[in-house]
Design a protein around this motif. Structure first.
Motif, PDB file in Angstrom:
ATOM      1  N   ALA A   1      41.373  43.282  49.528  1.00 54.06           N
ATOM      2  CA  ALA A   1      42.308  42.592  48.633  1.00 54.06           C
ATOM      3  C   ALA A   1      41.759  41.226  48.236  1.00 54.06           C
ATOM      4  O   ALA A   1      41.889  40.804  47.078  1.00 54.06           O
ATOM      5  CB  ALA A   1      43.669  42.439  49.319  1.00 54.06           C
ATOM      6  N   ARG A   2      41.141  40.518  49.187  1.00 55.83           N
ATOM      7  CA  ARG A   2      40.556  39.213  48.864  1.00 55.83           C
ATOM      8  C   ARG A   2      39.411  39.369  47.870  1.00 55.83           C
ATOM      9  O   ARG A   2      39.290  38.589  46.910  1.00 55.83           O
ATOM     10  CB  ARG A   2      40.043  38.539  50.141  1.00 55.83           C
ATOM     11  N   ASP A   3      38.566  40.379  48.053  1.00 60.39           N
ATOM     12  CA  ASP A   3      37.460  40.615  47.130  1.00 60.39           C
ATOM     13  C   ASP A   3      37.993  40.935  45.726  1.00 60.39           C
ATOM     14  O   ASP A   3      37.471  40.436  44.722  1.00 60.39           O
ATOM     15  CB  ASP A   3      36.574  41.767  47.628  1.00 60.39           C
ATOM     16  N   GLU A   4      39.038  41.739  45.666  1.00 65.76           N
ATOM     17  CA  GLU A   4      39.622  42.087  44.369  1.00 65.76           C
ATOM     18  C   GLU A   4      40.228  40.855  43.699  1.00 65.76           C
ATOM     19  O   GLU A   4      40.068  40.648  42.494  1.00 65.76           O
ATOM     20  CB  GLU A   4      40.691  43.167  44.550  1.00 65.76           C
ATOM     21  N   ALA A   5      40.905  40.019  44.488  1.00 69.30           N
ATOM     22  CA  ALA A   5      41.497  38.793  43.934  1.00 69.30           C
ATOM     23  C   ALA A   5      40.402  37.864  43.410  1.00 69.30           C
ATOM     24  O   ALA A   5      40.554  37.253  42.340  1.00 69.30           O
ATOM     25  CB  ALA A   5      42.342  38.080  44.993  1.00 69.30           C
ATOM     26  N   ASP A   6      39.288  37.750  44.140  1.00 64.86           N
ATOM     27  CA  ASP A   6      38.179  36.917  43.677  1.00 64.86           C
ATOM     28  C   ASP A   6      37.589  37.455  42.375  1.00 64.86           C
ATOM     29  O   ASP A   6      37.285  36.692  41.453  1.00 64.86           O
ATOM     30  CB  ASP A   6      37.079  36.836  44.749  1.00 64.86           C
TER      31      ASP A   6
ATOM     32  N   ARG B   1      40.007  36.707  39.591  1.00 62.39           N
ATOM     33  CA  ARG B   1      39.970  35.275  39.265  1.00 62.39           C
ATOM     34  C   ARG B   1      38.746  34.968  38.393  1.00 62.39           C
ATOM     35  O   ARG B   1      38.849  34.231  37.408  1.00 62.39           O
ATOM     36  CB  ARG B   1      39.932  34.437  40.538  1.00 62.39           C
ATOM     37  N   ALA B   2      37.609  35.534  38.730  1.00 63.42           N
ATOM     38  CA  ALA B   2      36.392  35.307  37.938  1.00 63.42           C
ATOM     39  C   ALA B   2      36.560  35.881  36.540  1.00 63.42           C
ATOM     40  O   ALA B   2      36.150  35.259  35.545  1.00 63.42           O
ATOM     41  CB  ALA B   2      35.198  35.942  38.644  1.00 63.42           C
ATOM     42  N   ARG B   3      37.176  37.039  36.451  1.00 58.94           N
ATOM     43  CA  ARG B   3      37.406  37.656  35.145  1.00 58.94           C
ATOM     44  C   ARG B   3      38.359  36.810  34.296  1.00 58.94           C
ATOM     45  O   ARG B   3      38.129  36.615  33.096  1.00 58.94           O
ATOM     46  CB  ARG B   3      37.980  39.049  35.371  1.00 58.94           C
ATOM     47  N   LEU B   4      39.404  36.298  34.924  1.00 57.96           N
ATOM     48  CA  LEU B   4      40.360  35.445  34.217  1.00 57.96           C
ATOM     49  C   LEU B   4      39.690  34.156  33.754  1.00 57.96           C
ATOM     50  O   LEU B   4      39.903  33.708  32.615  1.00 57.96           O
ATOM     51  CB  LEU B   4      41.556  35.128  35.126  1.00 57.96           C
ATOM     52  N   ASP B   5      38.870  33.565  34.619  1.00 63.15           N
ATOM     53  CA  ASP B   5      38.149  32.345  34.239  1.00 63.15           C
ATOM     54  C   ASP B   5      37.240  32.609  33.042  1.00 63.15           C
ATOM     55  O   ASP B   5      37.147  31.792  32.121  1.00 63.15           O
ATOM     56  CB  ASP B   5      37.333  31.809  35.417  1.00 63.15           C
TER      57      ASP B   5
END
Length: 82
Positions: free
Chosen positions: A62-67, A70-74
């Motif tokens: 889940a942490r890897d997916e959130a990261d 986040r990178a995609r959103l940035d």
């Protein structure tokens, strides 16, 4: 002299028997304590090692997916700004 040896033999047999009895009582007490500890721990909400490892792996995923999100959103926000 013979009666002295018999006294020591009897004393040795008595002490041997007492030592065996004490050792048996110790083993029995240890088993009882172990059983009570198992019952006490069993009543608590502990998880097994396997369950812990599964949940830990899920948290890492889940942490890897959130990261990644986040990178995609940035990247999307940077693209929109530019």
């Amino acid at each position: 002299m013979q009666s002295e040896n018999r006294l020591f033999d009897d004393l040795a047999k008595f002490l041997n028997g007492a030592a065996g009895t004490v050792a048996g009582m110790g083993r029995e007490a240890q088993e009882g304590a172990r059983d009570r500890a198992r019952e006490w721990i069993g009543g608590l909400d502990f998880v097994s090692r396997e369950e812990f490892e599964v949940v830990k792996a899920m948290a890492v995923a889940a942490r890897d997916e959130a990261d990644a999100l986040r990178a995609r959103l940035d990247a999307l926000e940077a693209k929109q700004q530019g």
